[in-house]
Every structure is written in structure tokens, then in C-alpha cells.
Design a protein around this motif. Sequence first.
Motif, short mmCIF file in Angstrom:
data_model
loop_
_atom_site.label_atom_id
_atom_site.label_comp_id
_atom_site.label_asym_id
_atom_site.label_seq_id
_atom_site.Cartn_x
_atom_site.Cartn_y
_atom_site.Cartn_z
N THR B 155 0.84 -1.21 0.00
CA THR B 155 0.00 0.00 0.00
C THR B 155 0.87 1.25 0.00
O THR B 155 0.61 2.20 -0.75
CB THR B 155 -0.94 0.00 1.24
OG1 THR B 155 -1.77 -1.14 1.15
CG2 THR B 155 -1.79 1.26 1.29
N GLN B 159 1.00 4.19 -2.78
CA GLN B 159 0.78 5.61 -2.40
C GLN B 159 1.91 6.49 -2.91
O GLN B 159 1.70 7.58 -3.43
CB GLN B 159 0.68 5.75 -0.88
CG GLN B 159 -0.65 5.34 -0.31
CD GLN B 159 -0.68 5.52 1.21
OE1 GLN B 159 0.32 5.88 1.83
NE2 GLN B 159 -1.83 5.25 1.81
N SER B 162 1.85 6.91 -6.69
CA SER B 162 0.75 7.80 -7.10
C SER B 162 1.12 9.26 -6.77
O SER B 162 0.89 10.16 -7.58
CB SER B 162 -0.51 7.36 -6.35
OG SER B 162 -1.47 8.33 -6.42
#
Lengths: 172, 196
Positions: B155, B159, B162
Motif C-alpha cells: 500500500t 501511495q 501515485s
Amino acid sequence: MAQPWTVNGLTPDAVFRSAAGRIILTRWREMMSYQDGTLAGADIEELHAMRVSSRRLRAAMDAFADAFPPREFRRYLREVKRITDTLGDARDLDVTIAHLDALLVDLTPIDRPGVIGLMSRYQARREIETTHIASLFAQLENDGFSTQFEKWIAKHTGVKVTKLRPAPPEMP
Amino acid sequence: MAKPRPVRGIQPSRRLRPNARKILAVRIDEIYQYDGLVGDPRNITELHDMRIAFKRLRYLLEIFGEAFTQDLGPFLDEVKRLQDLLGDIHDCDVQVPMLVAHLAWLEEQESQSVAAMLIRGQRASSPDNSDVALAQFRSRLNAARRADERPGIHTLIAQRRSARIALYEQFTTQWRRLKYERFRHRLETALGIVTS
């Protein structure tokens, strides 16, 4: 971020060499004013302020390199760089740990164990960095680096730290 | 990291301002040498070097600000904005490989733990009941494995990737704006490097 100390006696028509002495010595004293707080370790902002000051000092030395004999200059710059890098390693971990800690609230239960595990790995590394900082300052103290550095700056710029009396910014 | 270009003709016994102009002119030019290179988000090294060039200029504007009559504050703000954006991009570029390395580290830790568990299991006596023995084995295996730590790291990687895309978009927008607003010319005029 801690505000830089005012450089006493620096005027727009200053001579390059003299400005070098005033600015470098002010940044040196500014940086060292955070040493006790950094070593105490109770507030991570003390280390942050010391690191920011050390970067200002390094930038000032780079800017005024031509005012000094190159070989000696490189030796002193190397020491200042060592301080910046040592503080930087610890600061990077402080920032990363704080960032991960802030993320935890919004993470799903599935994601949390991984982030908590990563944080504990970084916290273990951070404790090692604390010992690196302590041994660096102990070595600087043993070598009498502070006095040597201030004398060396005075010799090449004509600015003595005792005359300069660098002052911290006024409190609001 | 790209080394700063040497500045010729510095005269330490002369006034600060003319020397500062020479140094600043070179450092401003260093930033613009990356102009064509930072148009590709894959140029990680060039983006990092441009950040360092911005940082050098920022500190110099702070250091030499006293020598100039014109207020350099607005220029300093622009330089700092770009430096911060490039710094955030660099953080992503550093953090993603670190997180990938952490996944590899977890795997290594896991294989060591499982190997140690198997050795311990061979030495210890097993219950006669095979169901109980299997349940114990599964319990020890789960304790040794660190599979539950992986999703969170994946995750974080997603993140960061992105965020990197969004930050790069912001950077290119700001950089184009500075060029459109003739930032370099205005700064060099304020410093007296060029005359308007």
C-alpha cells in the motif's frame, strides 16, 4: 523551521572576505547553539534546527570558498559536511517515522502490521544514529575543533567571533 | 550529485556585491541547463541534480541578499517552491526502492524464521495425534511467517508511486509558469547580472 540568526555588522557594501567571516562564524555559532538540545534528544525539533543551521553553514562555506586556502578549506568543509550528514541521517529517520505514524490512523487493519513493523525497524536504526551523533560531538570536543575553526576563520577573514557576538533572533 | 561549476574571477578583497553577482550568474545558469532534461519523468538523476541546483541558488540568495538593494524575497519564494517540489519527488524516488528492499528483507527474515522453526520441530517430540501435531505446526509456521506485514508495504509503495505522478505534474506546471513569466530574466535584472 528555526529562523537564521542575524549577522551582526554585515552591510551592503561589505568586503567579500569580511562578509565571509561574519556569515560563517554566525552560522557556526547558530548551529552549535542546538548541540545540547540535540544530544538531550527530548525534542526532535532541536536536531532539526541544528541540521538546518548546519546546511546554512555549509552553503555559506561553499559561497565563500575563494576567501580561504583551498587545501585547508577542504579539510574544514569535510568536517562540517560530516556534521550535516550525521544529523541528516537521524533527521530523515525522524521524518519518516513521524510520517508513518501519521498514516496509521487512516490505514485499514490489513495494512497496519506492515507499517508498524517498518516503523519499529526505523526506530531501531534511529537509536543507532543517536550514538553516532554523540560520538561525533565527543570527537569534535576532544579535537578542540570549535576553537580551531573559529581561529582559522579569523586568520583568513579578520573577523573574530568575540568581536562579532552573533546574536540569536529576538523572541516574539 | 552534480558538482557545482567553478566560478572564475572571484576577488575576495573586493566588495561582496560584484563577487556575489558572478557566483549567482553561474548558479542560475546551472538550473537552466536541466531545462530540456526534466521534461521526462524517468530522468530521476537530472531531477535530483536540478533540485540540488535550486537548493544552492536558494542558499546563495539568502546569504547574498544583504548585498542587494532590491527585495529578493519573492524570487526566494519561487526558488523554494520549486526546490520543495523537486525534494518531494526525490523522496518518492528514494522511498519506493527502500520499500521494495524492505519487502525483500521481510522475505529473508521469514525464510530464516521458518528454517529455525523446522529445526526446532525436528528436535522436539511431536504429539501422537496427527491433527494436534498439524495444528501445532501451523501455529508455529504462522508465527514465523511475516506475510501479514506485506500488504501495508505494498500500500505504501502504491501511495508513493501515485504521489510521485501528481508531484511531477505540479513541478512541470510550475516550471513552465516560471519560464512563461521570464523568471530568469527578472531575477538576473534584479541582481544586476543583466540590464533590462
